[in-house]
Design a protein around this motif. Structure first.
Motif, PDB file in Angstrom:
ATOM      1  N   VAL A 134       0.627  -0.844  -0.118  1.00 37.95           N
ATOM      2  CA  VAL A 134       0.069   0.068   0.059  1.00 37.95           C
ATOM      3  C   VAL A 134       1.115   1.152  -0.211  1.00 37.95           C
ATOM      4  N   THR A 135       0.680   2.497  -1.018  1.00 39.67           N
ATOM      5  CA  THR A 135       1.028   3.502  -0.845  1.00 39.67           C
ATOM      6  C   THR A 135       0.211   4.210  -0.800  1.00 39.67           C
ATOM      7  N   ILE A 136       0.588   5.551   0.046  1.00 49.13           N
ATOM      8  CA  ILE A 136      -0.590   6.635   0.431  1.00 49.13           C
ATOM      9  C   ILE A 136       0.086   8.189   0.344  1.00 49.13           C
ATOM     10  N   ILE A 137      -0.654   8.515  -1.000  1.00 49.91           N
ATOM     11  CA  ILE A 137      -0.076   9.740  -1.586  1.00 49.91           C
ATOM     12  C   ILE A 137      -0.335  11.299  -1.718  1.00 49.91           C
ATOM     13  N   ASP A 144      -2.810   8.684  -9.769  1.00 51.72           N
ATOM     14  CA  ASP A 144      -1.653   8.061  -8.973  1.00 51.72           C
ATOM     15  C   ASP A 144      -0.158   8.409  -8.896  1.00 51.72           C
ATOM     16  N   ALA A 145      -0.352   9.532  -9.753  1.00 51.37           N
ATOM     17  CA  ALA A 145       0.945  10.322  -9.702  1.00 51.37           C
ATOM     18  C   ALA A 145       1.766  11.167  -8.889  1.00 51.37           C
ATOM     19  N   GLY A 146       0.877  11.215  -7.612  1.00 56.44           N
ATOM     20  CA  GLY A 146       1.597  11.934  -6.436  1.00 56.44           C
ATOM     21  C   GLY A 146       2.181  11.720  -5.405  1.00 56.44           C
ATOM     22  N   ASP A 147       3.342  12.745  -5.200  1.00 56.87           N
ATOM     23  CA  ASP A 147       4.036  12.805  -4.104  1.00 56.87           C
ATOM     24  C   ASP A 147       3.668  10.966  -3.073  1.00 56.87           C
ATOM     25  N   MET A 148       4.626  10.627  -2.728  1.00 62.75           N
ATOM     26  CA  MET A 148       3.692   9.488  -2.177  1.00 62.75           C
ATOM     27  C   MET A 148       4.907   9.424  -0.153  1.00 62.75           C
ATOM     28  N   LEU A 149       3.629   9.671   0.507  1.00 61.51           N
ATOM     29  CA  LEU A 149       3.785   9.751   2.031  1.00 61.51           C
ATOM     30  C   LEU A 149       4.417   8.780   3.069  1.00 61.51           C
ATOM     31  N   ALA A 150       3.793   7.714   2.541  1.00 55.93           N
ATOM     32  CA  ALA A 150       4.106   6.487   3.280  1.00 55.93           C
ATOM     33  C   ALA A 150       3.712   5.324   2.391  1.00 55.93           C
ATOM     34  N   ASP A 175      -3.687   0.311   8.732  1.00 55.47           N
ATOM     35  CA  ASP A 175      -3.138   0.674   9.562  1.00 55.47           C
ATOM     36  C   ASP A 175      -2.152   1.620   9.658  1.00 55.47           C
ATOM     37  N   LEU A 176      -1.424   2.015   8.068  1.00 59.08           N
ATOM     38  CA  LEU A 176      -0.321   2.750   7.587  1.00 59.08           C
ATOM     39  C   LEU A 176      -1.356   4.004   7.860  1.00 59.08           C
ATOM     40  N   LEU A 177      -2.881   4.039   7.295  1.00 54.27           N
ATOM     41  CA  LEU A 177      -3.153   5.572   7.366  1.00 54.27           C
ATOM     42  C   LEU A 177      -3.370   6.706   8.788  1.00 54.27           C
ATOM     43  N   LEU A 178      -3.546   5.067   9.760  1.00 53.45           N
ATOM     44  CA  LEU A 178      -3.606   6.078  11.140  1.00 53.45           C
ATOM     45  C   LEU A 178      -2.250   6.322  11.603  1.00 53.45           C
ATOM     46  N   LYS A 179      -1.234   5.228  11.368  1.00 51.34           N
ATOM     47  CA  LYS A 179      -0.190   5.810  11.137  1.00 51.34           C
ATOM     48  C   LYS A 179       0.173   7.182  10.860  1.00 51.34           C
ATOM     49  N   THR A 180       0.188   7.565   9.822  1.00 52.60           N
ATOM     50  CA  THR A 180       0.512   8.723   8.628  1.00 52.60           C
ATOM     51  C   THR A 180       0.021   9.976   9.528  1.00 52.60           C
ATOM     52  N   ILE A 181      -1.091   9.707   9.406  1.00 50.33           N
ATOM     53  CA  ILE A 181      -2.387  11.132   9.539  1.00 50.33           C
ATOM     54  C   ILE A 181      -1.782  11.989  10.580  1.00 50.33           C
ATOM     55  N   GLY A 187       3.095  17.876  10.452  1.00 49.86           N
ATOM     56  CA  GLY A 187       4.058  18.692   9.351  1.00 49.86           C
ATOM     57  C   GLY A 187       5.789  18.179   9.637  1.00 49.86           C
ATOM     58  N   LYS A 188       4.959  16.267   9.652  1.00 48.30           N
ATOM     59  CA  LYS A 188       6.436  16.427  10.211  1.00 48.30           C
ATOM     60  C   LYS A 188       6.588  15.267   8.819  1.00 48.30           C
TER      61      LYS A 188
END
Length: 318
Positions: A134-137, A144-150, A175-181, A187-188
Motif C-alpha cells: 500500500v502507498t499513501i500519496i 496515481d502520480a502524486g508524491d508519496m507519504l508512506a 493501519d498505515l493510514l492511521l500511522k500517517t495522518i 507537518g512531520k
C-alpha cells in the motif's frame, strides 16, 4: 479534532473507513458510488462504504460523477482538514483537492510507482509478483502520480488470489493510514516524488483478458486464474466449444511432449492438461457453461466422463 471527507466504494475502502471511525476522527461526509443493481435478482444494493457510513450515522453523498456535481459544492463547503480516498475510481477536480486544508490523500493498493491504475492487485498476481503493498500519496490530477507519504509491503503467496490480497491489504492500508495522518497533520512528513522511470500501469481488466491462452505456461495460467478470482473468473473454450471457467488449478512438477490443451492423464479423480513449454497442470475446480462450480471429480463423473488421454480438450485459446 482532524476533520475528514472520506471517498471510496468497495469492501477494501470500508475497512479503512471503519478504522478512521474507531479512532474518532471527525468524518464530515462519505462519498461513494450510487447504489447498483447486483446479483441474479438485480437487487439495488448499497456499497460497503455506504453501509458503514449509515451504521455510524454519517452523511452520505452519491454522485454519479463528482466533477460538476451538486455534491462537489457540498464537499467544498465542508472545508475538511483532509480528503481521504480509497478505491474511489474517479479523478478529483482541482477545486475539490484544494478544498482540503491539510491535503487530499489516496490509499493506493500497490507499491508505487508500480501499477498505477484501477487493477493493481490483479496485475501484481497475474505478473507473478511475490509482494505487493500500500502507498499513501497526495492526490493530483494525474492518475496515481502524486508524491508519496508512506508505504508498506506485504507478501503474495502461492495460495493468494485477488480476494485474499484485498482482505489483507485493507487492514494494511488502514493501519498505515492511521500511522500517517497524525504525522501529516503535524507537518512531520517529507513527501517523496515517484520515480517516473519505474512507472507501470494496471488498467481495469477487460472482458477479453478473461480468456486464458494456450501459449501460457502452467504457472502463468495459475497466476491469471488467481488474479481473476473471485471475479470475474478466467476461462478456456473446452472441447464442446463453450466457455469453461477454471477456478483453481495446480501447476505440476512434470513435463509433457503433448501440445498445449491436450490431456496428459485422466482418471475418475483427476485430469492433467498440457500447457506451453512442456508444462503440465492439474484442474481442481471448474465451471462449465450454465453449470455451478464443481470439483474435478464431479466433472469427470458427469460432463467430462468421456475425456481420454491425448485428447485435445481446449479448442480455442489466444
Amino acid at each position: 479534532m482532524t476533520s475528514i471527507v472520506f471517498m471510496g466504494t468497495p469492501a477494501f475502502a470500508s475497512v479503512i473507513l471503519e478504522g478512521l471511525i474507531k479512532k474518532n476522527y471527525d468524518i464530515k461526509a462519505v462519498v461513494t458510488q450510487p447504489d447498483r443493481l447486483t446479483g441474479r435478482k438485480r437487487k439495488l444494493t448499497a456499497s460497503p462504504v455506504k453501509k458503514v457510513a449509515l451504521e455510524n450515522k454519517i452523511k452520505v453523498l452519491q454522485p454519479e460523477k463528482i466533477a460538476g456535481s451538486q455534491e462537489l459544492a457540498q464537499i467544498v463547503a465542508l472545508a475538511p482538514d483532509l480528503i481521504v480516498t480509497a478505491a474511489f475510481g474517479q479523478f478529483l477536480p482541482d477545486r475539490l483537492i484544494e478544498a482540503a486544508k491539510v491535503g487530499a490523500i489516496n490509499v493506493h493498493g500497490s507499491l508505487l510507482p508500480k501499477y498505477r491504475g484501477g487493477a493493481p492487485v490483479q496485475y501484481a498476481i497475474m505478473n507473478g509478483e511475490n509482494k505487493t503493498g500500500v502507498t499513501i500519496i497526495y492526490m493530483i490530477k494525474k492518475m496515481d502520480a502524486g508524491d508519496m507519504l508512506a508505504q508498506a509491503e506485504m507478501p503474495i503467496t502461492g495460495k493468494d488470489d485477488t480476494g485474499t490480497i484485498f482482505e489483507k491489504m485493507s487492514v494494511l492500508g488502514r493501519d498505515l493510514l492511521l500511522k500517517t495522518i497524525p504525522n501529516l497533520v503535524d507537518g512531520k512528513i517529507q513527501a517523496k516524488p515517484q520515480d517516473e522511470s519505474a512507472v507501470s500501469f494496471s488498467p481495469i481488466i477487460s472482458p477479453a483478458q478473461e480468456e486464458l491462452a494456450l501459449n501460457q505456461t502452467a504457472q502463468e495460467l495459475d497466476w491469471k486464474i488467481r488474479a481473476l478470482r473471485p471475479a470475474p473468473g478466467a476461462y478456456f473454450k473446452m472441447f464442446n466449444g463453450k466457455r469453461t471457467k477454471l477456478w483453481q488449478i495446480t501447476p505440476l512438477e512434470e513435463e509433457t511432449d503433448l501440445e498445449a490443451g491436450c490431456v496428459v492423464a485422466v482418471d475418475k479423480h483427476q485430469i492433467k492438461v498440457a500447457a506451453a513449454k512442456k508444462t503440465v497442470y492439474q484442474i481442481d475446480i471448474l465451471q462449465p457453461a450454465g453449470k455451478p462450480r464443481m470439483k474435478v471429480t464431479d466433472y469427470l463423473n458427469g460432463i467430462g466422463q468421456n475425456i481420454k488421454t491425448g485428447q485435445r480438450v481446449i479448442v480455442n485459446g489466444k
